[in-house]
Design an enzyme around this catalytic site. Structure first.
Site, PDB file in Angstrom:
ATOM      1  N   LYS A  59       0.841  -1.208   0.000  1.00  9.98           N
ATOM      2  CA  LYS A  59       0.000   0.000   0.000  1.00  9.98           C
ATOM      3  C   LYS A  59       0.872   1.253   0.000  1.00  9.98           C
ATOM      4  CE  LYS A  59      -0.373  -0.005   5.053  1.00  9.98           C
ATOM      5  NZ  LYS A  59      -1.284  -0.067   6.205  1.00  9.98           N
TER       6      LYS A  59
ATOM      7  N   TYR B 199      12.920  31.558   5.331  1.00  8.78           N
ATOM      8  CA  TYR B 199      11.709  32.247   5.746  1.00  8.78           C
ATOM      9  C   TYR B 199      11.696  32.516   7.247  1.00  8.78           C
ATOM     10  CZ  TYR B 199       9.495  31.366   1.203  1.00  8.78           C
ATOM     11  OH  TYR B 199       9.184  31.346  -0.128  1.00  8.78           O
TER      12      TYR B 199
END
Length: 367
Positions: free
Chosen positions: A38, A264
């Protein structure tokens, strides 16, 4: 100069084969092996991994959702595929692609039964999931009579298997709880078998369960993270090989003076003359902001370089002061030399989350 040219996730199929063989060596000869593929095979490449495992002789596959099973069928995978969390809207497609659903509640059982009836099915294989303590999905032990009442006189479905899931199989301090789960599953299996008169497969163990509870192999085991090189403890990790190696390269070097900031919000402030490198990978690629501000580090020429400042969407900055490197040089985010487990642990998460978070925009390459 790096020869990768761009951020790349290398998928090592020889490592996958090694891990498969190691886990198989822990099983009894008749125990079946279910490979969990998965989430793009834990962030690698579902189709490449499944094809390799099918060639190696895996007995079963498991995916989370129907669309994952459809992807495998479209790629030519013919082995049985268990869908662990199917949604009713996808039941018809599930049957069309010969996938096997996990049915975990009376509501889901009834809904699937009606779709099977509409599609004129007979003895369609299903897996019943029982909750023995994880408290996530599953029937309760006292649901057995209700299940059999729903199925009584109906020929559309066939109980191919029942299964459960250990909650803490890697934790030795929870051994008593795990054994209680195994005993509960045994009681459920025996009661269902006695009342239904029908044989079925039984499976419960995950990767850590395979290694820590060999007495509970039943008819089949399921392995996910172990196939990809991680076993939830250092001793097991030493026996496995990471399948995925995430590499990138240095886009640009900067000389930073004392007091200058990087990134940032000016989260990093230099305490002296530093050299920084900017890499073309960021939180849109799966390296979340939690790894910034010197929590995690990457490898350049075998030396660790901490991530500084906030992780950007498409870039991270690292401190390479004292490391002999140049623009274009290869950078290892995780792999054999620096495991995904250790990288993840640096920011209080786990290898599962890191591996499955790697964005599909990152190029996959088989090595």
């Amino acid at each position: 100069m790096s020869n990768i040219g761009e951020t790349t996730l290398e998928v090592d199929l020889s490592a996958l084969e090694h891990n498969f063989n190691y886990l198989k060596s822990k099983l009894k000869p008749k125990t079946k092996f279910l490979a969990v593929v998965k989430a793009f095979a834990y962030g690698s490449d579902m189709v490449m991994v499944a094809k390799k495992l099918e060639a190696l002789g895996t007995d079963y596959f498991a995916v989370a959702y129907v669309k994952e099973g459809v992807l495998l069928r479209d790629a030519g995978i013919t082995a049985p595929i268990l869908v662990l969390h199917p949604q009713p809207i996808n039941f018809a497609e599930l049957i069309d692609r010969c996938l096997e659903p996990s049915l975990y509640s009376l509501r889901i059982l009834r809904l699937f039964l009606e779709v099977a009836k509409d599609k004129a099915q007979k003895d369609y294989p299903v897996h019943l999931k029982f909750n023995t303590g994880l408290n996530r999905l599953g029937f309760w032990e006292n649901d057995i009579d209700h299940i059999l009442n729903v199925l009584n006189g109906r020929s559309e479905l066939h109980i191919k298997a029942i299964f459960s899931h250990l909650a803490a199989s890697e934790d030795e301090s929870e051994r008593e709880f795990s054994i209680a789960q195994i005993n509960s599953f045994n009681r459920i299996a025996n009661e269902l078998n006695e009342k239904s008169g029908t044989p079925f497969l039984r499976h419960m163990l995950n990767t850590s369960g395979i290694l820590n509870y060999p007495e509970a192999q039943f008819d089949m085991v399921r392995s996910g993270i172990g196939l990809y090189g991680y076993g939830n403890d250092a001793k097991t990790d030493a026996q496995l090989k990471p399948v995925a190696c995430l590499k990138t390269l240095i886009s640009q070097l900067h000389k930073i003076e004392p007091g200058e900031t990087v990134g940032y919000n000016r989260e990093y402030k230099s305490d002296g003359y530093r050299i920084t490198a900017t890499l073309p990978i960021g939180h849109a690629d799966g390296i979340g902001r939690q790894y910034g501000n010197q929590k995690a580090a990457v490898l350049i020429h075998g030396k660790k370089a901490p991530i500084i400042g906030n992780v950007c969407m498409d870039m991270i900055m690292i401190d390479v002061t004292g490391i002999d490197c140049k623009e274009g040089d290869e950078v290892i985010v995780f792999g054999r030399e620096l495991s995904a487990e250790s990288f993840a642990n640096s920011s209080a998460t786990i290898s599962y989350e890191l591996l499955t978070a790697i964005s599909q925009r990152v190029k996959r390459v088989v090595v």
